[in-house]
Design a protein around this motif. Structure first.
Motif, PDB file in Angstrom:
ATOM      1  N   MET A 149       0.818  -1.188   0.000  1.00  0.00           N
ATOM      2  CA  MET A 149       0.000   0.000   0.000  1.00  0.00           C
ATOM      3  C   MET A 149       0.871   1.265   0.000  1.00  0.00           C
ATOM      4  O   MET A 149       0.529   2.230  -0.651  1.00  0.00           O
ATOM      5  N   ASP A 150       1.990   1.229   0.707  1.00  0.00           N
ATOM      6  CA  ASP A 150       2.875   2.390   0.730  1.00  0.00           C
ATOM      7  C   ASP A 150       3.487   2.636  -0.637  1.00  0.00           C
ATOM      8  O   ASP A 150       3.652   3.784  -1.037  1.00  0.00           O
ATOM      9  N   LEU A 151       3.825   1.563  -1.351  1.00  0.00           N
ATOM     10  CA  LEU A 151       4.384   1.720  -2.682  1.00  0.00           C
ATOM     11  C   LEU A 151       3.333   2.306  -3.632  1.00  0.00           C
ATOM     12  O   LEU A 151       3.641   3.165  -4.464  1.00  0.00           O
ATOM     13  N   ARG A 152       2.109   1.847  -3.498  1.00  0.00           N
ATOM     14  CA  ARG A 152       1.029   2.345  -4.337  1.00  0.00           C
ATOM     15  C   ARG A 152       0.763   3.824  -4.031  1.00  0.00           C
ATOM     16  O   ARG A 152       0.589   4.649  -4.939  1.00  0.00           O
ATOM     17  N   ARG A 153       0.745   4.187  -2.785  1.00  0.00           N
ATOM     18  CA  ARG A 153       0.536   5.575  -2.380  1.00  0.00           C
ATOM     19  C   ARG A 153       1.696   6.450  -2.887  1.00  0.00           C
ATOM     20  O   ARG A 153       1.486   7.545  -3.387  1.00  0.00           O
ATOM     21  N   PHE A 154       2.919   5.944  -2.774  1.00  0.00           N
ATOM     22  CA  PHE A 154       4.106   6.659  -3.250  1.00  0.00           C
ATOM     23  C   PHE A 154       4.019   6.856  -4.761  1.00  0.00           C
ATOM     24  O   PHE A 154       4.320   7.934  -5.273  1.00  0.00           O
ATOM     25  N   THR A 155       3.612   5.844  -5.496  1.00  0.00           N
ATOM     26  CA  THR A 155       3.488   5.928  -6.949  1.00  0.00           C
ATOM     27  C   THR A 155       2.438   6.957  -7.334  1.00  0.00           C
ATOM     28  O   THR A 155       2.650   7.777  -8.233  1.00  0.00           O
TER      29      THR A 155
END
Length: 193
Positions: free
Chosen positions: A1-7
């Motif tokens: 989820m953090d990677l998706r939010r960062f993207t």
């Protein structure tokens, strides 16, 4: 989820930066600095042949105003012709910049503007007009529209004060004023010296 939010955050940032309006390169044009001219009406009028005098032999306000306007408009036409380096009937910002740059003399901290009565007021008028324009759209003015800008300058408070003071000087009396006073042809010749 953090990677998706960062993207998503990174994509949003790229979109925000890309969608910002950028100034067109032409808008980086700068109007050259032309300081307000000192009183330069006297040198222009000294070249005038003579003030037309009325039936009483005196030149009143109307006669003096007509002479001043005629002389200033003629000087303006000559100034526009000199400024229009490529003779295309358009006064370009680059043309103004070129002659104005040469008028700044001295070292960096002690620069001063030096121009004659025959050009300084008209460079000032042109610079004022350019400063009100969107230079990204156009950085030129037709010579044909400049008389209306000169006429506006002739109605400015600074110019009217200058004209009144000169009228008093020609009349030889500081209290004459250009509204009710008049001067004789002899006064005119004495003043032109």
């Amino acid at each position: 989820m953090d990677l998706r939010r960062f993207t998503l955050l990174a994509l949003f940032h790229v979109w925000a930066v890309a969608s910002q309006r950028r100034q067109p390169q032409m808008s980086y044009l700068q109007v050259p600095s032309v300081p307000e001219p000192p009183p330069l009406l006297a040198p222009l009028l000294r070249t005038a042949v003579a003030a037309k005098h009325g039936p009483s032999g005196a030149c009143d306000e109307a006669c003096f105003v007509a002479l001043v306007e005629k002389v200033v408009h003629e000087a303006a036409q000559l100034a526009w012709a000199r400024l229009d380096a490529n003779s295309d009937g358009q006064l370009d910002l680059e043309e103004l910049g070129s002659v104005t740059q040469k008028s700044w003399t001295g070292k960096k901290k002690r620069k001063r503007f030096v121009a004659g009565a025959e050009s300084w007021p008209f460079r000032y008028i042109l610079a004022q007009q350019f400063s009100t324009m969107d230079l990204s759209r156009s950085a030129r003015l037709a010579v044909a529209v400049m008389p209306e800008h000169v006429a506006r300058w002739l109605r400015s408070v600074a110019f009217l004060d200058q004209r009144k003071a000169l009228f008093d000087q020609v009349a030889g009396d500081v209290s004459v004023g250009d509204e009710d006073g008049a001067f004789a042809l002899d006064d005119w010749h004495r003043w032109r010296g």
